[in-house]
Design a protein around this motif. Structure first.
Motif, PDB file in Angstrom:
ATOM      1  N   ASP A  63      38.301  38.276  46.624  1.00 14.51           N
ATOM      2  CA  ASP A  63      38.500  39.680  46.629  1.00 14.51           C
ATOM      3  C   ASP A  63      38.320  40.070  48.157  1.00 14.51           C
ATOM      4  O   ASP A  63      38.145  39.347  49.197  1.00 14.51           O
ATOM      5  CB  ASP A  63      37.070  40.349  46.175  1.00 14.51           C
ATOM      6  CG  ASP A  63      35.589  39.981  46.511  1.00 14.51           C
ATOM      7  OD1 ASP A  63      35.580  40.065  47.734  1.00 14.51           O
ATOM      8  OD2 ASP A  63      35.085  39.555  45.608  1.00 14.51           O
ATOM      9  N   ASN A  95      28.503  36.582  37.801  1.00 16.90           N
ATOM     10  CA  ASN A  95      29.458  36.309  38.623  1.00 16.90           C
ATOM     11  C   ASN A  95      28.975  35.782  40.028  1.00 16.90           C
ATOM     12  O   ASN A  95      28.042  36.414  40.365  1.00 16.90           O
ATOM     13  CB  ASN A  95      30.058  37.308  38.589  1.00 16.90           C
ATOM     14  CG  ASN A  95      31.008  37.836  37.535  1.00 16.90           C
ATOM     15  OD1 ASN A  95      32.101  37.018  37.100  1.00 16.90           O
ATOM     16  ND2 ASN A  95      30.440  38.867  36.909  1.00 16.90           N
ATOM     17  N   HIS A  97      38.076  32.777  42.495  1.00 21.56           N
ATOM     18  CA  HIS A  97      37.749  34.094  42.610  1.00 21.56           C
ATOM     19  C   HIS A  97      38.222  34.616  44.105  1.00 21.56           C
ATOM     20  O   HIS A  97      37.774  33.830  44.989  1.00 21.56           O
ATOM     21  CB  HIS A  97      36.197  34.614  42.206  1.00 21.56           C
ATOM     22  CG  HIS A  97      36.118  36.003  42.635  1.00 21.56           C
ATOM     23  ND1 HIS A  97      36.083  37.010  41.738  1.00 21.56           N
ATOM     24  CD2 HIS A  97      35.619  36.533  43.895  1.00 21.56           C
ATOM     25  CE1 HIS A  97      35.911  38.135  42.432  1.00 21.56           C
ATOM     26  NE2 HIS A  97      35.652  37.958  43.834  1.00 21.56           N
ATOM     27  N   TRP A 134      30.101  40.240  44.912  1.00 22.53           N
ATOM     28  CA  TRP A 134      31.532  40.425  45.349  1.00 22.53           C
ATOM     29  C   TRP A 134      31.746  41.587  46.335  1.00 22.53           C
ATOM     30  O   TRP A 134      30.924  42.244  46.548  1.00 22.53           O
ATOM     31  CB  TRP A 134      32.081  40.917  44.010  1.00 22.53           C
ATOM     32  CG  TRP A 134      32.455  40.009  42.890  1.00 22.53           C
ATOM     33  CD1 TRP A 134      32.082  38.586  42.990  1.00 22.53           C
ATOM     34  CD2 TRP A 134      32.854  40.408  41.583  1.00 22.53           C
ATOM     35  NE1 TRP A 134      32.413  37.880  41.859  1.00 22.53           N
ATOM     36  CE2 TRP A 134      33.049  38.821  41.097  1.00 22.53           C
ATOM     37  CE3 TRP A 134      33.242  41.219  40.991  1.00 22.53           C
ATOM     38  CZ2 TRP A 134      33.443  38.958  39.835  1.00 22.53           C
ATOM     39  CZ3 TRP A 134      34.045  41.236  39.812  1.00 22.53           C
ATOM     40  CH2 TRP A 134      34.034  39.914  39.240  1.00 22.53           C
ATOM     41  N   THR A 145      33.890  43.210  34.642  1.00 21.63           N
ATOM     42  CA  THR A 145      34.529  42.967  36.282  1.00 21.63           C
ATOM     43  C   THR A 145      34.425  44.249  36.561  1.00 21.63           C
ATOM     44  O   THR A 145      34.528  44.198  37.933  1.00 21.63           O
ATOM     45  CB  THR A 145      35.756  42.139  36.080  1.00 21.63           C
ATOM     46  OG1 THR A 145      36.589  42.769  35.455  1.00 21.63           O
ATOM     47  CG2 THR A 145      35.405  40.719  35.419  1.00 21.63           C
ATOM     48  N   GLU A 205      40.800  37.069  39.659  1.00 24.64           N
ATOM     49  CA  GLU A 205      39.988  35.812  39.375  1.00 24.64           C
ATOM     50  C   GLU A 205      40.992  35.279  38.078  1.00 24.64           C
ATOM     51  O   GLU A 205      41.530  35.832  37.357  1.00 24.64           O
ATOM     52  CB  GLU A 205      38.753  36.349  38.772  1.00 24.64           C
ATOM     53  CG  GLU A 205      37.631  35.226  38.385  1.00 24.64           C
ATOM     54  CD  GLU A 205      36.268  36.092  38.106  1.00 24.64           C
ATOM     55  OE1 GLU A 205      35.555  36.112  39.135  1.00 24.64           O
ATOM     56  OE2 GLU A 205      35.936  36.089  37.138  1.00 24.64           O
TER      57      GLU A 205
END
Length: 448
Positions: free
Chosen positions: A301, A325, A299, A334, A139, A279
């Motif tokens: 962010d 992901n 998840h 992300w 990650t 997450e």
């Protein structure tokens, strides 16, 4: 006499034969060849916006070479060749695949890894050169091998193994820019120094515990070249385990510090970095029913709303494992992303796995930008970031199956559909995206 001559010849050849045998055992090789075909229908998520469909064949050859000089010293190199069939050799019917490598890079061989390893002691190993730096659950830092060119970093890596855990420290130089009178910094560099720790001695329900602290320093160059300086600390914790039929994992990563927006000498303007991601995944396993597993994932962010210049809350994902992901279609990545996912996987045969995955994507901060994935630059471009912007990016459904053969050969097939949400359908966008983007993907891979 003939027996004596034969004995003499054998004794003369013995050192040569021994040297040949030692040299042969010192070398090691491994290889991989993969071929992919991908068909995209409505890649821009707007049927009125050409092209509506496209397809491509992509291949990669990866060759690993190793040499062991002794029990303490060794070196490794990984060579890559990537090519998209038919690219870069003209468009006429007489075009061929015999590229010269001068005006097109598809005939070139890339040195992805080249490093030496010294086993200083039974516990301590030191590595120097260019290589991958995968850590934990991927990650923060991962090999990212699914993409054409895996991540590789140039620097030093030291690992110390203990009974209860592994300590690793690294120094990586991302960039070393030659001096120029137009560059504000005298010796502009981008460096990262990190400390990684993986715990080993854990209770029954805990199978993984990883901690990291990374310092990133980037010299300010010029805002016009997106060369903002950085003085950032990254840190995080990753846990995972199982008990009975339940498996779980929890991740928290964050970074804070300063982005140097403008500055030369004592006149410096900074933007405060303050971002994080979290997450959680929970799965239930039914081993006796074709090794089935049901899971739910959350998840989140942080994103930056771009309304303040002295603070930046947008999460920078660093070098994480991108493909595995946020959906297998790689539409989004992300950074200002909230992802709620549900999935089901099973193995109808020992050599075959099937999975169905459903993702619901939203912007964490509705006035922030959407981070596009490898295949999402068209579908997610020109989104509204005004006061009335919408959150919902869209939903993705992935059906994937993999079959492994006995000889190192495997086949993977995937059908993916991305359905745009209100954030992309917004009429305030330059080009509203309101139609489903569909992908058909097939991969054949051979490992040697």
């Amino acid at each position: 006499m003939r027996k004596a001559l034969a004995l003499a010849a054998f004794l003369a050849m013995a050192p040569y034969a021994q040297a040949q045998e030692d040299a042969s055992s010192a070398f090691s090789t491994n290889a991989e060849y993969r071929l992919r075909w991908q068909y995209d229908e409505n890649v821009k998520a707007n049927k009125d916006n050409e092209p509506t469909s496209q397809d491509a064949f992509n291949q990669r050859m990866k060759l690993g070479l190793g040499y062991k000089a002794s029990d303490k010293l060794s070196m490794k190199a990984t060579l890559l060749h990537n090519a998209q069939w038919g690219i870069g050799d003209g468009s006429g019917e007489t075009a061929s695949a015999e590229l010269n490598g001068i005006t097109d890079a598809q005939n070139m061989l890339l040195v992805n890894e080249a490093y030496a390893t010294w086993m200083v002691s039974d516990e301590f190993t030191l590595r120097a050169g260019r290589g991958s730096l995968g850590f934990g659950d991927g990650t923060v830092i991962a090999d990212n091998d699914w993409e054409a060119t895996p991540y590789s970093f140039e620097g030093l890596l030291g690992s110390y193994e203990m009974e209860f855990g592994r300590f690793s420290a690294f120094f990586v130089r991302f960039a070393d820019i030659p001096y120029s009178a137009t560059v504000a910094a005298q010796d502009p560099e981008t460096n990262a120094t990190g400390l990684l720790y993986s715990h080993k001695m854990m209770p029954e329900f805990l199978k993984r515990a990883d901690v990291h602290v990374i310092k990133v320093q980037k010299a300010f160059t010029a805002a016009s070249t997106a060369g903002y300086g950085q003085d950032i600390i990254r840190y995080g914790l990753s846990l995972g385990g199982d008990f009975a039929m339940i498996d779980w994992r929890a991740v928290y990563n964050a970074h804070s510090g300063d982005y140097i927006v403008t500055g030369n000498g004592t006149a410096v303007t900074k933007s405060k970095a303050d971002a994080n991601m979290m997450e959680f995944e929970l799965g239930a396993n039914f081993e006796e029913f074709m090794k089935s597993r049901v899971y739910v994932l959350y998840h989140r962010d942080t994103g930056d709303d771009s309304t303040t210049t002295d603070k930046n809350e947008g999460y920078q994902s660093f070098f994480y494992d991108k493909h595995y992901n946020a959906g297998l279609m790689d539409v989004v990545g992300w950074g200002n992303l909230t992802d709620i996912a549900l999935g089901y996987t099973m193995a109808p045969m020992d050599s075959t796995t099937v999975g169905l995955h459903y993702h619901m994507f939203s912007r964490t901060e509705s006035r922030g930008a959407i981070t596009a994935g490898l295949n999402g630059s068209d579908a997610t471009s020109n989104v509204n970031t005004g006061a009335n912007a919408k959150d919902k990016i869209g939903d993705e459904l992935d059906l994937v199956a993999t079959h492994n053969y006995d000889n190192g050969f495997s086949m993977t097939g995937r059908l993916g559909m991305f359905m745009p949400g209100d954030a992309l359908k917004d009429t305030n966008n330059a080009t509203p995206r309101s139609d489903t983007y569909t992908t058909v993907y097939v991969q054949a891979k051979m490992n040697f």
